[in-house]
Design a protein around this motif. Sequence first.
Motif, PDB file in Angstrom:
ATOM      1  N   HIS A   5       0.831  -1.208   0.000  1.00 17.26           N
ATOM      2  CA  HIS A   5       0.000   0.000   0.000  1.00 17.26           C
ATOM      3  C   HIS A   5       0.861   1.252   0.000  1.00 17.26           C
ATOM      4  O   HIS A   5       1.796   1.371   0.805  1.00 17.26           O
ATOM      5  N   TYR A   6       0.526   2.173  -0.892  1.00 14.11           N
ATOM      6  CA  TYR A   6       1.052   3.530  -0.781  1.00 14.11           C
ATOM      7  C   TYR A   6      -0.122   4.418  -0.403  1.00 14.11           C
ATOM      8  O   TYR A   6      -1.143   4.444  -1.105  1.00 14.11           O
ATOM      9  N   ALA A   7       0.000   5.130   0.710  1.00 15.27           N
ATOM     10  CA  ALA A   7      -1.100   5.961   1.217  1.00 15.27           C
ATOM     11  C   ALA A   7      -0.636   7.406   1.334  1.00 15.27           C
ATOM     12  O   ALA A   7       0.337   7.691   2.036  1.00 15.27           O
ATOM     13  N   CYS A   8      -1.323   8.296   0.633  1.00 13.07           N
ATOM     14  CA  CYS A   8      -0.935   9.707   0.683  1.00 13.07           C
ATOM     15  C   CYS A   8      -1.976  10.572   1.382  1.00 13.07           C
ATOM     16  O   CYS A   8      -1.675  11.717   1.746  1.00 13.07           O
ATOM     17  N   MET A   9      -3.187  10.053   1.589  1.00 10.71           N
ATOM     18  CA  MET A   9      -4.258  10.846   2.194  1.00 10.71           C
ATOM     19  C   MET A   9      -4.559  10.397   3.622  1.00 10.71           C
ATOM     20  O   MET A   9      -4.593  11.209   4.552  1.00 10.71           O
ATOM     21  N   TYR A  14     -11.018   6.393  13.947  1.00 12.84           N
ATOM     22  CA  TYR A  14     -10.387   7.027  12.789  1.00 12.84           C
ATOM     23  C   TYR A  14     -11.165   6.692  11.516  1.00 12.84           C
ATOM     24  O   TYR A  14     -11.447   7.565  10.685  1.00 12.84           O
ATOM     25  N   ALA A  15     -11.527   5.411  11.349  1.00  8.85           N
ATOM     26  CA  ALA A  15     -12.274   4.986  10.167  1.00  8.85           C
ATOM     27  C   ALA A  15     -13.629   5.699  10.090  1.00  8.85           C
ATOM     28  O   ALA A  15     -14.077   6.098   9.008  1.00  8.85           O
ATOM     29  N   VAL A  19       0.234  10.936   7.917  1.00  2.51           N
ATOM     30  CA  VAL A  19       0.532  10.763   9.338  1.00  2.51           C
ATOM     31  C   VAL A  19       0.202  12.047  10.107  1.00  2.51           C
ATOM     32  O   VAL A  19      -0.258  12.001  11.252  1.00  2.51           O
ATOM     33  N   ARG A  20       0.394  13.186   9.472  1.00  3.29           N
ATOM     34  CA  ARG A  20       0.171  14.472  10.138  1.00  3.29           C
ATOM     35  C   ARG A  20      -1.264  14.982  10.012  1.00  3.29           C
ATOM     36  O   ARG A  20      -1.698  15.802  10.824  1.00  3.29           O
ATOM     37  N   ARG A  21      -1.991  14.520   9.005  1.00  2.41           N
ATOM     38  CA  ARG A  21      -3.345  15.044   8.781  1.00  2.41           C
ATOM     39  C   ARG A  21      -4.231  14.726   9.977  1.00  2.41           C
ATOM     40  O   ARG A  21      -4.419  13.563  10.329  1.00  2.41           O
ATOM     41  N   LEU A  22      -4.806  15.739  10.595  1.00  2.00           N
ATOM     42  CA  LEU A  22      -5.639  15.566  11.788  1.00  2.00           C
ATOM     43  C   LEU A  22      -7.011  15.050  11.373  1.00  2.00           C
ATOM     44  O   LEU A  22      -7.780  15.750  10.723  1.00  2.00           O
ATOM     45  N   VAL A  23      -7.314  13.841  11.755  1.00  6.45           N
ATOM     46  CA  VAL A  23      -8.587  13.201  11.406  1.00  6.45           C
ATOM     47  C   VAL A  23      -9.339  12.868  12.690  1.00  6.45           C
ATOM     48  O   VAL A  23      -8.820  12.149  13.545  1.00  6.45           O
ATOM     49  N   GLY A  24     -10.530  13.428  12.855  1.00  2.00           N
ATOM     50  CA  GLY A  24     -11.356  13.099  14.009  1.00  2.00           C
ATOM     51  C   GLY A  24     -10.991  13.788  15.307  1.00  2.00           C
ATOM     52  O   GLY A  24     -11.539  13.456  16.353  1.00  2.00           O
ATOM     53  N   GLY A  25     -10.011  14.695  15.281  1.00  2.00           N
ATOM     54  CA  GLY A  25      -9.609  15.384  16.505  1.00  2.00           C
ATOM     55  C   GLY A  25      -8.340  14.806  17.099  1.00  2.00           C
ATOM     56  O   GLY A  25      -7.850  13.740  16.697  1.00  2.00           O
ATOM     57  N   ARG A  29       6.973  10.708  17.347  1.00  2.00           N
ATOM     58  CA  ARG A  29       7.157  12.140  17.568  1.00  2.00           C
ATOM     59  C   ARG A  29       5.890  12.918  17.207  1.00  2.00           C
ATOM     60  O   ARG A  29       5.439  13.797  17.945  1.00  2.00           O
ATOM     61  N   ILE A  30       5.272  12.572  16.085  1.00  2.00           N
ATOM     62  CA  ILE A  30       4.053  13.269  15.662  1.00  2.00           C
ATOM     63  C   ILE A  30       2.908  12.968  16.625  1.00  2.00           C
ATOM     64  O   ILE A  30       2.070  13.840  16.903  1.00  2.00           O
ATOM     65  N   SER A  31       2.845  11.731  17.142  1.00  2.00           N
ATOM     66  CA  SER A  31       1.777  11.383  18.091  1.00  2.00           C
ATOM     67  C   SER A  31       1.842  12.238  19.343  1.00  2.00           C
ATOM     68  O   SER A  31       0.811  12.574  19.951  1.00  2.00           O
ATOM     69  N   LYS A  32       3.041  12.635  19.756  1.00  3.75           N
ATOM     70  CA  LYS A  32       3.213  13.433  20.946  1.00  3.75           C
ATOM     71  C   LYS A  32       2.888  14.903  20.692  1.00  3.75           C
ATOM     72  O   LYS A  32       2.696  15.685  21.631  1.00  3.75           O
ATOM     73  N   GLU A  33       2.797  15.278  19.406  1.00  3.19           N
ATOM     74  CA  GLU A  33       2.433  16.653  19.058  1.00  3.19           C
ATOM     75  C   GLU A  33       0.919  16.831  19.023  1.00  3.19           C
ATOM     76  O   GLU A  33       0.433  17.961  19.053  1.00  3.19           O
ATOM     77  N   SER A  34       0.171  15.712  18.945  1.00  3.00           N
ATOM     78  CA  SER A  34      -1.292  15.782  18.812  1.00  3.00           C
ATOM     79  C   SER A  34      -1.926  16.287  20.097  1.00  3.00           C
ATOM     80  O   SER A  34      -1.502  15.922  21.184  1.00  3.00           O
TER      81      SER A  34
END
Length: 281
Positions: free
Chosen positions: A112-116, A127-128, A175-181, A276-281
């Motif tokens: 899988h390549y996922a860009c969105m 999330y789903a 990974v960075r796109r905020l989905v659902g809060g 690292r990104i998870s800790k920024e959320s």
Amino acid sequence: MAIGPTTRRRQLGAALRRLREAKGLPLEEAGARVGISKATLSRYETKEGAVKWPAVDALCREYEASDEERLALVELAKGAKIQGWWRSLADSIPDSMNLMLTLEDEVIREDHYACMYIPGLLQTRAYAEAVHRASEVQCSEQEVQHMVDIRMKRQELLDREEPPHLWCVIDEAAVRRLVGGNDVMREQLHHLLAASQRPHVTVQVLPFSKGAHAAAVGSFAVLRGPSRELDVVYVDLIGGGLFMEKPQELERYRSAFEYLSAQALDLESSAQIIDRISKES
């Protein structure tokens, strides 16, 4: 991994076409020799729909296949019925999802390549739900829950005794796109990290620093069967998806995925950036 009914049907179609082409026979002539139409033989070779084993036996004899191969293909024909857990669902599902479930039920590997968004097989329920609400704005909440139920059921293939290998290259944007809060996103990234520790799951992040790359057109998946001729590419489109299986299409996407994987971070660095990104959320 046991070979399921859909893969058997696809193997049969590919084998019949290979044998006919080896004999140098056009569809119409080959069909006429065993008393079936050109359209019927074409359907046999396109890996879809029912087949009659006596016709398969006759074709193999006409193509001068070995007794061993003829008997093997007859057995494939006898067992090539399309079945699956999703066939008994009370609510209907989109045609593209129906085909995805059929193919995915028997893959040995998925690239899988996922860009969105995070790939569906690695999504949490919350999330789903957020993804479906955003993507299907005209759907009722009941329809959203139905589609999420299917996605959660799909994920059970990763818990099989012999699961397929899931290899995901995820763009940093997904990974960075905020989905659902914040809470939903934090849970999703923790889930992604946990999944990446499983022996049959590979997760790489393609960082922004890599700039332009080979798959700027969008997300895709290569569903790999027991042999290369059974591979299928799935490309995300608005309102569904597109499946491709022509050799040149398959090779283009296989090459794109290999390039993306080579450009992406290694496994340890990928886990570090997700953490690292998870800790920024």
